[in-house]
Design a protein around this motif. Structure first.
Motif, PDB file in Angstrom:
ATOM      1  N   UNK A  93      -3.995   8.715  45.735  1.00 36.59           N
ATOM      2  CA  UNK A  93      -5.021   8.960  46.739  1.00 36.59           C
ATOM      3  C   UNK A  93      -4.759   8.156  48.010  1.00 36.59           C
ATOM      4  N   UNK A  94      -4.375   6.885  47.864  1.00 40.38           N
ATOM      5  CA  UNK A  94      -4.098   6.059  49.045  1.00 40.38           C
ATOM      6  C   UNK A  94      -2.965   6.644  49.870  1.00 40.38           C
ATOM      7  N   UNK A  95      -1.924   7.105  49.198  1.00 34.98           N
ATOM      8  CA  UNK A  95      -0.803   7.676  49.941  1.00 34.98           C
ATOM      9  C   UNK A  95      -1.174   9.018  50.558  1.00 34.98           C
ATOM     10  N   UNK A  96      -1.960   9.820  49.860  1.00 27.33           N
ATOM     11  CA  UNK A  96      -2.441  11.081  50.424  1.00 27.33           C
ATOM     12  C   UNK A  96      -3.184  10.824  51.734  1.00 27.33           C
ATOM     13  N   UNK A  97      -3.996   9.777  51.774  1.00 29.82           N
ATOM     14  CA  UNK A  97      -4.737   9.456  52.999  1.00 29.82           C
ATOM     15  C   UNK A  97      -3.778   9.185  54.161  1.00 29.82           C
ATOM     16  N   UNK A  98      -2.690   8.484  53.901  1.00 28.56           N
ATOM     17  CA  UNK A  98      -1.701   8.232  54.959  1.00 28.56           C
ATOM     18  C   UNK A  98      -1.011   9.528  55.384  1.00 28.56           C
ATOM     19  N   UNK A  99      -0.678  10.370  54.421  1.00 30.38           N
ATOM     20  CA  UNK A  99      -0.033  11.646  54.744  1.00 30.38           C
ATOM     21  C   UNK A  99      -0.945  12.517  55.611  1.00 30.38           C
ATOM     22  N   UNK A 100      -2.205  12.582  55.249  1.00 31.70           N
ATOM     23  CA  UNK A 100      -3.137  13.427  56.002  1.00 31.70           C
ATOM     24  C   UNK A 100      -3.474  12.836  57.368  1.00 31.70           C
ATOM     25  N   UNK A 101      -3.429  11.536  57.481  1.00 36.59           N
ATOM     26  CA  UNK A 101      -3.709  10.912  58.778  1.00 36.59           C
ATOM     27  C   UNK A 101      -2.516  11.041  59.715  1.00 36.59           C
ATOM     28  N   UNK A 102      -1.303  10.787  59.215  1.00 37.03           N
ATOM     29  CA  UNK A 102      -0.113  10.837  60.070  1.00 37.03           C
ATOM     30  C   UNK A 102       0.405  12.254  60.264  1.00 37.03           C
ATOM     31  N   UNK A 103       0.270  13.111  59.261  1.00 39.66           N
ATOM     32  CA  UNK A 103       0.638  14.523  59.313  1.00 39.66           C
ATOM     33  C   UNK A 103       2.120  14.718  59.658  1.00 39.66           C
ATOM     34  N   UNK A 104       3.008  14.218  58.810  1.00 41.84           N
ATOM     35  CA  UNK A 104       4.445  14.344  59.075  1.00 41.84           C
ATOM     36  C   UNK A 104       5.000  15.703  58.663  1.00 41.84           C
ATOM     37  N   UNK A 105       6.027  16.154  59.362  1.00 40.22           N
ATOM     38  CA  UNK A 105       6.789  17.311  58.884  1.00 40.22           C
ATOM     39  C   UNK A 105       7.678  16.917  57.708  1.00 40.22           C
ATOM     40  N   UNK A 106       8.256  15.726  57.774  1.00 41.14           N
ATOM     41  CA  UNK A 106       9.207  15.265  56.761  1.00 41.14           C
ATOM     42  C   UNK A 106       8.716  13.958  56.141  1.00 41.14           C
ATOM     43  N   UNK A 107       8.869  13.848  54.827  1.00 37.91           N
ATOM     44  CA  UNK A 107       8.613  12.598  54.108  1.00 37.91           C
ATOM     45  C   UNK A 107       9.928  12.148  53.493  1.00 37.91           C
ATOM     46  N   UNK A 108      10.211  10.857  53.573  1.00 38.66           N
ATOM     47  CA  UNK A 108      11.423  10.267  53.007  1.00 38.66           C
ATOM     48  C   UNK A 108      11.015   9.186  52.016  1.00 38.66           C
ATOM     49  N   UNK A 109      11.666   9.143  50.860  1.00 40.00           N
ATOM     50  CA  UNK A 109      11.377   8.088  49.881  1.00 40.00           C
ATOM     51  C   UNK A 109      12.591   7.840  48.997  1.00 40.00           C
ATOM     52  N   UNK A 110      12.428   6.972  47.999  1.00 38.47           N
ATOM     53  CA  UNK A 110      13.490   6.672  47.044  1.00 38.47           C
ATOM     54  C   UNK A 110      13.801   7.907  46.193  1.00 38.47           C
ATOM     55  N   UNK A 111      15.025   7.963  45.666  1.00 33.77           N
ATOM     56  CA  UNK A 111      15.342   9.016  44.712  1.00 33.77           C
ATOM     57  C   UNK A 111      14.786   8.645  43.331  1.00 33.77           C
ATOM     58  N   UNK A 112      14.975   9.532  42.366  1.00 38.61           N
ATOM     59  CA  UNK A 112      14.369   9.336  41.046  1.00 38.61           C
ATOM     60  C   UNK A 112      14.931   8.125  40.310  1.00 38.61           C
ATOM     61  N   UNK A 113      16.141   7.706  40.663  1.00 37.72           N
ATOM     62  CA  UNK A 113      16.725   6.509  40.058  1.00 37.72           C
ATOM     63  C   UNK A 113      16.189   5.227  40.697  1.00 37.72           C
ATOM     64  N   UNK A 114      15.531   5.352  41.846  1.00 38.71           N
ATOM     65  CA  UNK A 114      15.129   4.153  42.576  1.00 38.71           C
ATOM     66  C   UNK A 114      16.275   3.552  43.357  1.00 38.71           C
ATOM     67  N   UNK A 115      17.228   4.388  43.787  1.00 40.97           N
ATOM     68  CA  UNK A 115      18.364   3.888  44.545  1.00 40.97           C
ATOM     69  C   UNK A 115      19.392   3.203  43.670  1.00 40.97           C
ATOM     70  N   UNK A 116      20.331   2.511  44.309  1.00 41.72           N
ATOM     71  CA  UNK A 116      21.438   1.892  43.586  1.00 41.72           C
ATOM     72  C   UNK A 116      20.976   0.901  42.528  1.00 41.72           C
TER      73      UNK A 116
END
Length: 262
Positions: A93-116
């Motif tokens: 819910x907290x992250x949804x609030x940021x997504x809806x407030x900023x309204x980005x076209x693209x979201x970037x995050x870690x991959x499923x492994x959590x990176x290296x």
């Protein structure tokens, strides 16, 4: 065509600079809106101050800290729950609030492994972000978190197997195992060489991590040629929009490009 806005979601201060600093700097230089959500560390800690400096260098706005505790560092957020232990519905819910407030076209995050390194906070940030990107466009989920917004694409910061030839010699002495993906899984290989100076400066702004010999400390100790070899390319796995994000009356279909600048 307008350059797509980017919201990056990472676990710790410094992850944004190491994993996506080049993309953030490149999109900002092209006039796009960029921002970063960081899952752990409290706002009144030295690492939060360092994060603010790194984001200033990358032109990615002010820190957006969820303020949970790092799984391995209780002092990162005294009195707060570890991010990995917090109720999933709460963190989504907290992250949804940021997504809806900023309204980005693209979201970037870690991959499923959590990176290296596969840090547990990285892996959990990936899971929470995947759920939040889907939930953000559904009007009946978290109605008190803002008007629905469906990002067009989700990009997972990753490393292909071929990149281990560069990173292996530097990380092997630490005894850490490394997690990478088959090269054919990578759908966006981004040359961030022209923004390397900004990216390195942002990494080194995380002075606490430089001093304790973490990844920014490794970068600090390398000659310029090796920094360029390690940091001038970023790799991503692209996920398309969720199916319901394009249906009339459910979610919001964003306009413009949904691709990272090549």
């Amino acid at each position: 065509m307008a350059v797509p806005s980017v919201l990056a979601v990472f676990a710790h201060p410094d992850d944004e600079s190491l994993s996506a600093g080049g993309v953030l700097a490149r999109h900002a230089a092209a006039g796009a809106r960029t921002a970063v959500v960081t899952a752990t560390w409290a706002a009144d800690t030295p690492r939060a101050v360092e994060l603010a400096e790194a984001l200033r260098i990358l032109r990615a706005g002010e820190p957006r800290l969820l303020g949970y505790a790092d799984a391995r560092v209780p002092r990162s957020a005294p009195g707060r729950t570890r991010f990995c232990d917090a109720p999933l519905d709460e963190t989504v819910r907290e992250l949804v609030a940021h997504l809806r407030e900023f309204r980005p076209e693209i979201v970037v995050t870690h991959d499923a492994y959590g990176g290296l390194t596969g840090h547990s906070d990285h892996v959990h940030t990936h899971r929470v972000t995947m759920l939040a990107v889907q939930a953000a466009g559904l009007e009946r989920l978290y109605p008190d978190a803002g008007e629905p917004w469906q990002p067009s694409a989700l990009y997972l910061a990753t490393h292909p197997h071929s990149a281990l030839r560069m990173w292996g010699g530097h990380l092997a002495p630490t005894g850490k195992s490394m997690r990478s993906v088959p090269d054919e899984w990578v759908t966006a290989t981004v040359d961030v060489g022209p923004w390397l100076e900004q990216k390195v400066a942002a990494v080194l702004a995380h002075r606490t991590e430089v001093e304790r010999g973490a990844a920014p400390g490794l970068i600090a100790g390398l000659p310029a040629s090796e920094r360029e070899q390690l940091l001038s390319t970023e790799w991503y796995i692209r996920h398309g929009p969720t199916p319901w994000g394009r249906r009339e009356g459910v979610g919001v279909a964003v306009r413009g490009s949904s691709e990272l600048l090549p």
